[in-house]
Every structure is written in C-alpha cells, then in structure tokens.
Design a protein around this motif. Structure first.
Motif, PDB file in Angstrom:
ATOM      1  N   GLU A 124       0.824  -1.203   0.000  1.00 16.46           N
ATOM      2  CA  GLU A 124       0.000   0.000   0.000  1.00 16.46           C
ATOM      3  C   GLU A 124       0.867   1.265   0.000  1.00 16.46           C
ATOM      4  O   GLU A 124       0.642   2.186  -0.800  1.00 16.46           O
ATOM      5  N   ASN A 125       1.846   1.306   0.871  1.00 13.81           N
ATOM      6  CA  ASN A 125       2.700   2.488   0.949  1.00 13.81           C
ATOM      7  C   ASN A 125       3.534   2.686  -0.308  1.00 13.81           C
ATOM      8  O   ASN A 125       3.764   3.827  -0.735  1.00 13.81           O
ATOM      9  N   MET A 126       3.959   1.597  -0.926  1.00 16.62           N
ATOM     10  CA  MET A 126       4.683   1.718  -2.188  1.00 16.62           C
ATOM     11  C   MET A 126       3.743   2.271  -3.260  1.00 16.62           C
ATOM     12  O   MET A 126       4.133   3.113  -4.069  1.00 16.62           O
ATOM     13  N   GLY A 127       2.491   1.820  -3.254  1.00 18.48           N
ATOM     14  CA  GLY A 127       1.510   2.340  -4.195  1.00 18.48           C
ATOM     15  C   GLY A 127       1.275   3.831  -4.016  1.00 18.48           C
ATOM     16  O   GLY A 127       1.187   4.590  -4.987  1.00 18.48           O
ATOM     17  N   ALA A 176       1.403   2.465  -9.277  1.00 16.00           N
ATOM     18  CA  ALA A 176       0.557   2.737  -8.112  1.00 16.00           C
ATOM     19  C   ALA A 176      -0.623   1.779  -8.089  1.00 16.00           C
ATOM     20  O   ALA A 176      -0.927   1.173  -7.047  1.00 16.00           O
ATOM     21  N   GLU A 177      -1.277   1.631  -9.219  1.00 13.58           N
ATOM     22  CA  GLU A 177      -2.425   0.732  -9.305  1.00 13.58           C
ATOM     23  C   GLU A 177      -2.013  -0.704  -9.005  1.00 13.58           C
ATOM     24  O   GLU A 177      -2.678  -1.410  -8.236  1.00 13.58           O
ATOM     25  N   LYS A 194      -2.505  -5.089  -5.315  1.00 16.09           N
ATOM     26  CA  LYS A 194      -1.856  -6.204  -4.612  1.00 16.09           C
ATOM     27  C   LYS A 194      -2.134  -6.093  -3.111  1.00 16.09           C
ATOM     28  O   LYS A 194      -2.447  -7.095  -2.451  1.00 16.09           O
ATOM     29  N   ALA A 195      -2.045  -4.885  -2.571  1.00 17.31           N
ATOM     30  CA  ALA A 195      -2.340  -4.676  -1.154  1.00 17.31           C
ATOM     31  C   ALA A 195      -3.775  -5.080  -0.844  1.00 17.31           C
ATOM     32  O   ALA A 195      -4.045  -5.738   0.165  1.00 17.31           O
ATOM     33  N   LEU A 196      -4.704  -4.699  -1.731  1.00 12.59           N
ATOM     34  CA  LEU A 196      -6.111  -5.043  -1.520  1.00 12.59           C
ATOM     35  C   LEU A 196      -6.342  -6.551  -1.631  1.00 12.59           C
ATOM     36  O   LEU A 196      -7.144  -7.115  -0.885  1.00 12.59           O
ATOM     37  N   ASN A 208      -8.853   1.447   4.212  1.00 10.51           N
ATOM     38  CA  ASN A 208      -7.837   2.448   3.918  1.00 10.51           C
ATOM     39  C   ASN A 208      -7.226   2.219   2.528  1.00 10.51           C
ATOM     40  O   ASN A 208      -6.973   3.175   1.790  1.00 10.51           O
ATOM     41  N   ILE A 209      -6.990   0.971   2.172  1.00 11.07           N
ATOM     42  CA  ILE A 209      -6.466   0.654   0.838  1.00 11.07           C
ATOM     43  C   ILE A 209      -7.491   1.066  -0.215  1.00 11.07           C
ATOM     44  O   ILE A 209      -7.134   1.662  -1.237  1.00 11.07           O
ATOM     45  N   LYS A 210      -8.760   0.770   0.036  1.00  8.03           N
ATOM     46  CA  LYS A 210      -9.812   1.159  -0.903  1.00  8.03           C
ATOM     47  C   LYS A 210      -9.859   2.670  -1.074  1.00  8.03           C
ATOM     48  O   LYS A 210     -10.024   3.176  -2.194  1.00  8.03           O
ATOM     49  N   LEU A 211      -9.697   3.386   0.029  1.00  7.09           N
ATOM     50  CA  LEU A 211      -9.692   4.849  -0.036  1.00  7.09           C
ATOM     51  C   LEU A 211      -8.500   5.358  -0.854  1.00  7.09           C
ATOM     52  O   LEU A 211      -8.637   6.278  -1.659  1.00  7.09           O
ATOM     53  N   ASN A 212      -7.348   4.734  -0.665  1.00  7.96           N
ATOM     54  CA  ASN A 212      -6.173   5.122  -1.452  1.00  7.96           C
ATOM     55  C   ASN A 212      -6.360   4.815  -2.931  1.00  7.96           C
ATOM     56  O   ASN A 212      -5.933   5.596  -3.790  1.00  7.96           O
ATOM     57  N   LEU A 213      -7.011   3.706  -3.250  1.00 13.04           N
ATOM     58  CA  LEU A 213      -7.337   3.408  -4.653  1.00 13.04           C
ATOM     59  C   LEU A 213      -8.292   4.460  -5.207  1.00 13.04           C
ATOM     60  O   LEU A 213      -8.118   4.938  -6.337  1.00 13.04           O
ATOM     61  N   TYR A 214      -9.278   4.832  -4.425  1.00 13.58           N
ATOM     62  CA  TYR A 214     -10.241   5.856  -4.834  1.00 13.58           C
ATOM     63  C   TYR A 214      -9.519   7.153  -5.205  1.00 13.58           C
ATOM     64  O   TYR A 214      -9.702   7.692  -6.301  1.00 13.58           O
ATOM     65  N   TYR A 215      -8.663   7.633  -4.304  1.00 12.04           N
ATOM     66  CA  TYR A 215      -7.965   8.893  -4.572  1.00 12.04           C
ATOM     67  C   TYR A 215      -6.955   8.765  -5.709  1.00 12.04           C
ATOM     68  O   TYR A 215      -6.761   9.700  -6.489  1.00 12.04           O
TER      69      TYR A 215
END
Length: 75
Positions: free
Chosen positions: A21-24, A36-37, A42-44, A52-59
């Motif tokens: 996630e942090n690397m993304g 990033a994707e 992969k994190a998800l 939190n991962i879903k939120l990061n994907l959203y943004y």
C-alpha cells in the motif's frame, strides 16, 4: 528513496500488505499510476477488507482522472 525501501520489504515479505500500500502511495505521488495501481491492488488482494487501501485506490484513480474506476472504491 521510499519506493526502493518498500521494494526491499516486499521482496522479503511479499504478503505484507502495508508495504504494498505504501509503495503504491509513493508511486501515486510521483504520478506513476501504472505502478501505483499494481501495488494498491496487490495490497487489496492481501487485505480485502482494508478500507484504507480502498480509499487510497479511490484517490489514486481520481488523481489519474478515472472517475469511473474511482467510483468502485468510494464508500
């Protein structure tokens, strides 16, 4: 560089979702949306219930300009 450190971590601990996630996030900040994707998905995959991962994907998708894909991860 943060990405280099996260790569080393996931090489040794490939199931560590927070590192993916942090690397993304680091890639997204550099506007490298392909990587990033890849990292965030992969994190998800490793932590499918992590909002939190879903939120990061959203943004990340919003920043990329892909509102349709972003909508899939909006709470």
């Amino acid at each position: 560089e943060a990405i280099k450190i996260f790569k080393e971590i996931v090489d040794e601990h490939p199931d560590f979702s927070s590192a993916w996630e942090n690397m993304g996030i680091a890639y997204a900040l550099k506007k490298d949306f392909t990587n990033a994707e890849r990292c965030l998905l992969k994190a998800l995959e490793l932590s499918p219930d992590n909002d939190n991962i879903k939120l990061n994907l959203y943004y990340m998708y919003l920043d990329k300009g892909d509102e349709k894909e972003a909508a899939k991860y909006k709470k």
